[in-house]
Design a protein around this motif. Structure first.
Motif, PDB file in Angstrom:
ATOM      1  N   UNK A  57      -5.014   5.305  -0.719  1.00 32.74           N
ATOM      2  CA  UNK A  57      -5.133   5.245   0.748  1.00 32.74           C
ATOM      3  C   UNK A  57      -4.300   6.306   1.448  1.00 32.74           C
ATOM      4  N   UNK A  58      -3.224   6.742   0.833  1.00 34.91           N
ATOM      5  CA  UNK A  58      -2.394   7.777   1.438  1.00 34.91           C
ATOM      6  C   UNK A  58      -1.735   7.318   2.730  1.00 34.91           C
ATOM      7  N   UNK A  59      -1.599   8.253   3.672  1.00 29.99           N
ATOM      8  CA  UNK A  59      -0.936   7.954   4.931  1.00 29.99           C
ATOM      9  C   UNK A  59      -1.721   6.966   5.800  1.00 29.99           C
ATOM     10  N   UNK A  60      -2.985   6.770   5.478  1.00 31.64           N
ATOM     11  CA  UNK A  60      -3.786   5.807   6.256  1.00 31.64           C
ATOM     12  C   UNK A  60      -3.319   4.371   6.064  1.00 31.64           C
ATOM     13  N   UNK A 107       0.825  -1.210   0.000  1.00 29.88           N
ATOM     14  CA  UNK A 107       0.000   0.000   0.000  1.00 29.88           C
ATOM     15  C   UNK A 107       0.859   1.259   0.000  1.00 29.88           C
ATOM     16  N   UNK A 108       2.058   1.157   0.567  1.00 32.51           N
ATOM     17  CA  UNK A 108       3.010   2.273   0.543  1.00 32.51           C
ATOM     18  C   UNK A 108       3.929   2.200  -0.678  1.00 32.51           C
ATOM     19  N   UNK A 109       4.343   0.988  -1.029  1.00 31.21           N
ATOM     20  CA  UNK A 109       5.373   0.825  -2.051  1.00 31.21           C
ATOM     21  C   UNK A 109       4.850   1.081  -3.457  1.00 31.21           C
ATOM     22  N   UNK A 110       3.612   0.721  -3.736  1.00 29.60           N
ATOM     23  CA  UNK A 110       3.050   0.888  -5.073  1.00 29.60           C
ATOM     24  C   UNK A 110       2.305   2.225  -5.156  1.00 29.60           C
ATOM     25  N   UNK A 111       2.695   3.035  -6.100  1.00 26.81           N
ATOM     26  CA  UNK A 111       2.116   4.373  -6.231  1.00 26.81           C
ATOM     27  C   UNK A 111       0.608   4.370  -6.450  1.00 26.81           C
ATOM     28  N   UNK A 112       0.054   3.504  -7.319  1.00 23.67           N
ATOM     29  CA  UNK A 112      -1.410   3.528  -7.504  1.00 23.67           C
ATOM     30  C   UNK A 112      -2.174   3.258  -6.202  1.00 23.67           C
ATOM     31  N   UNK A 113      -1.665   2.331  -5.394  1.00 26.31           N
ATOM     32  CA  UNK A 113      -2.333   2.039  -4.132  1.00 26.31           C
ATOM     33  C   UNK A 113      -2.142   3.168  -3.132  1.00 26.31           C
ATOM     34  N   UNK A 144      -3.171  -0.260   8.203  1.00 29.76           N
ATOM     35  CA  UNK A 144      -3.166  -1.647   7.742  1.00 29.76           C
ATOM     36  C   UNK A 144      -1.957  -2.394   8.292  1.00 29.76           C
ATOM     37  N   UNK A 145      -0.797  -1.716   8.288  1.00 27.48           N
ATOM     38  CA  UNK A 145       0.409  -2.340   8.837  1.00 27.48           C
ATOM     39  C   UNK A 145       0.258  -2.569  10.335  1.00 27.48           C
ATOM     40  N   UNK A 146      -0.269  -1.576  11.048  1.00 29.60           N
ATOM     41  CA  UNK A 146      -0.492  -1.734  12.486  1.00 29.60           C
ATOM     42  C   UNK A 146      -1.473  -2.872  12.767  1.00 29.60           C
ATOM     43  N   UNK A 147      -2.482  -3.023  11.912  1.00 28.47           N
ATOM     44  CA  UNK A 147      -3.466  -4.096  12.105  1.00 28.47           C
ATOM     45  C   UNK A 147      -2.820  -5.464  11.986  1.00 28.47           C
ATOM     46  N   UNK A 148      -1.938  -5.638  11.013  1.00 28.67           N
ATOM     47  CA  UNK A 148      -1.247  -6.923  10.851  1.00 28.67           C
ATOM     48  C   UNK A 148      -0.363  -7.226  12.060  1.00 28.67           C
TER      49      UNK A 148
END
Length: 429
Positions: free
Chosen positions: A76-79, A66-72, A83-87
């Motif tokens: 979602x932006x900084x949010x 979500x951070x590494x791929x520009x389209x994603x 997702x990382x915190x949830x994992x």
């Protein structure tokens, strides 16, 4: 690269040696080492720990996209950090534990966020001093109610994490609710990223080498039958061995019985995770995991009774060899019958089949109890007449402990039979 020429003395011909590769593929070598380690390691639990670690790494890589791929990232932006915190927060060793925390987090977030947005919107309509009073009242009521629910045992056992997330989410949303429209949008975006992290966790946990708490609980309970059967046999063997043999052989360790005795918290934790797990393998929906906990309670009673033999085996004033020999034969018969019964019951649960020997076990336990009663009451020349001295008291304690184990095994047989009916164990082998 050219060849290396080695000159050989005394006029002999030179030998051309192929070049030696000095550099190796470190990635391939590391992968080979990991695979060989997994193949050679005989400890199943260590292998599962490695698998779990790899799964967590895979899940973190997936949400990092979500951070590494520009389209994603544009979506979602900084949010994406949510997702990382949830994992990181949700991913647990057992699939049931991951699913439990994930659903609890989802329910708590939705309820807390929804009620928080509603309270924030109402507070904005009130305005003025009433705004702060209304928000403070809502925080007090919902915070106190959710905290009280955490103290209820039935809710705490399964929904404690959800209650914590509800309190956190509600307070964050309602206190920050000065601008209701912005809060609603922010809550919606963060909820979407939390759902993404939850989906990644569930996908990785359930589909990539899943580790089931139900399998561990099933194996743990069945192994206790064999452990207790072996403990009873060893206790009787040591007690009735002659003094010279006792000096040469190592003393029996009660560590196995202690491990069974202290397994309650582990069994309850595994049963709680197993209730959340979906239908898999031999375990369907609404499987009676509560019955496993009841069987575990009776097994711990058997372990506690077996530990009572320690007083007879470690007593500084041992009874005479003649007195022990007089009850050796009936006690050994009873001990071997108890061990056989425990193994039959454990095998019944392990293979998930109705115990064919249940019809024989109950009458056999009653006959064993009667036989020990005869040993205590009908033999005054060997035991009854010596109950006033230490030898007779020690022997009586040993026999009464055996009788107590018989009662517990009889109760255990009933529990296993009920489990077979509730879980629909097959009738044939």
């Amino acid at each position: 690269m050219g060849s290396i020429v080695i000159a050989i003395p005394e006029g002999e011909a030179s030998v051309s040696v192929p070049p030696i590769k000095e550099k190796k593929n470190t990635f391939v070598d590391s992968l080979v080492h990991v695979i060989s380690f997994l193949g050679e390691n005989k400890n199943r639990n260590d292998v599962r720990k490695i698998i779990h670690s790899i799964k967590v790494g895979i899940a973190l890589v997936l949400v990092s996209l979500l951070y590494l791929l520009d389209p994603l990232y544009k979506q979602v932006g900084e949010n994406a950090m949510w997702a990382i915190m949830t994992v990181v927060v949700l991913f647990e060793f057992y699939a049931g534990a991951t699913l439990s925390k994930g659903l609890n987090r989802g329910i708590g977030t939705i309820l807390g966020g929804g009620l928080g947005c509603l309270a924030a919107a109402l507070a904005q309509e009130i305005g003025g001093v009433g705004n702060a009073i209304f928000i403070g009242t809502c925080v007090f009521i919902f915070g106190a109610a959710a905290t009280y629910s955490r103290l209820v045992p039935s809710i705490k056992k399964r929904y404690d994490y959800g209650a914590v997330i509800f309190i956190l989410t509600f307070n964050l949303v309602v206190v920050s609710g000065l601008r209701a429209e912005k809060i609603v949008q922010l809550a919606r975006e963060r909820l979407c990223t939390i759902i993404m992290g939850f989906v990644v966790c569930i996908f990785t946990s359930l589909l990539v080498f899943p580790i089931w708490a139900s399998d561990d609980l099933h194996d743990s309970v069945t192994s206790k039958f064999e452990d207790l059967a072996r403990s009873i046999e060893t206790c009787l063997e040591e007690y009735f061995s002659i003094d010279s043999e006792k000096e040469n052989q190592p003393k029996f360790s009660f560590n196995t019985c202690k491990s069974v005795l202290y397994s309650k918290s582990k069994d309850e934790s595994l049963a709680n995770f197993a209730r959340w797990e979906p239908w898999h393998g031999k375990f369907g929906f609404s499987y009676p995991w509560e019955k496993y906990l009841l069987i575990g309670e009776v097994l711990r009673d058997v372990a506690a009774a077996t530990l009572s033999f320690k007083g007879c085996l470690r007593s500084p004033r041992q009874s005479s060899e003649t007195l022990r020999t007089s009850i050796k034969e009936p006690c050994e018969v009873v001990g071997s019958s108890l061990a056989w019964t425990l193994r039959e019951l454990g095998e019944s649960i392990m293979k998930m089949r109705r115990c064919q020997a249940v019809a024989l076990i109950m009458p056999k336990l009653k006959s064993m109890r009667q036989e020990l009663s005869v040993v205590v009451l009908v033999s005054p020349s060997t035991l009854g007449g010596q109950l006033q001295n230490s030898d007779g008291l020690e022997i009586a304690s040993f026999v009464f402990t055996l009788m107590e184990i018989i009662d517990k095994v009889e109760e255990l047989t009933k529990q296993v039979e009920e489990l077979g009916e509730l879980a629909s164990f097959r009738a044939n082998k």
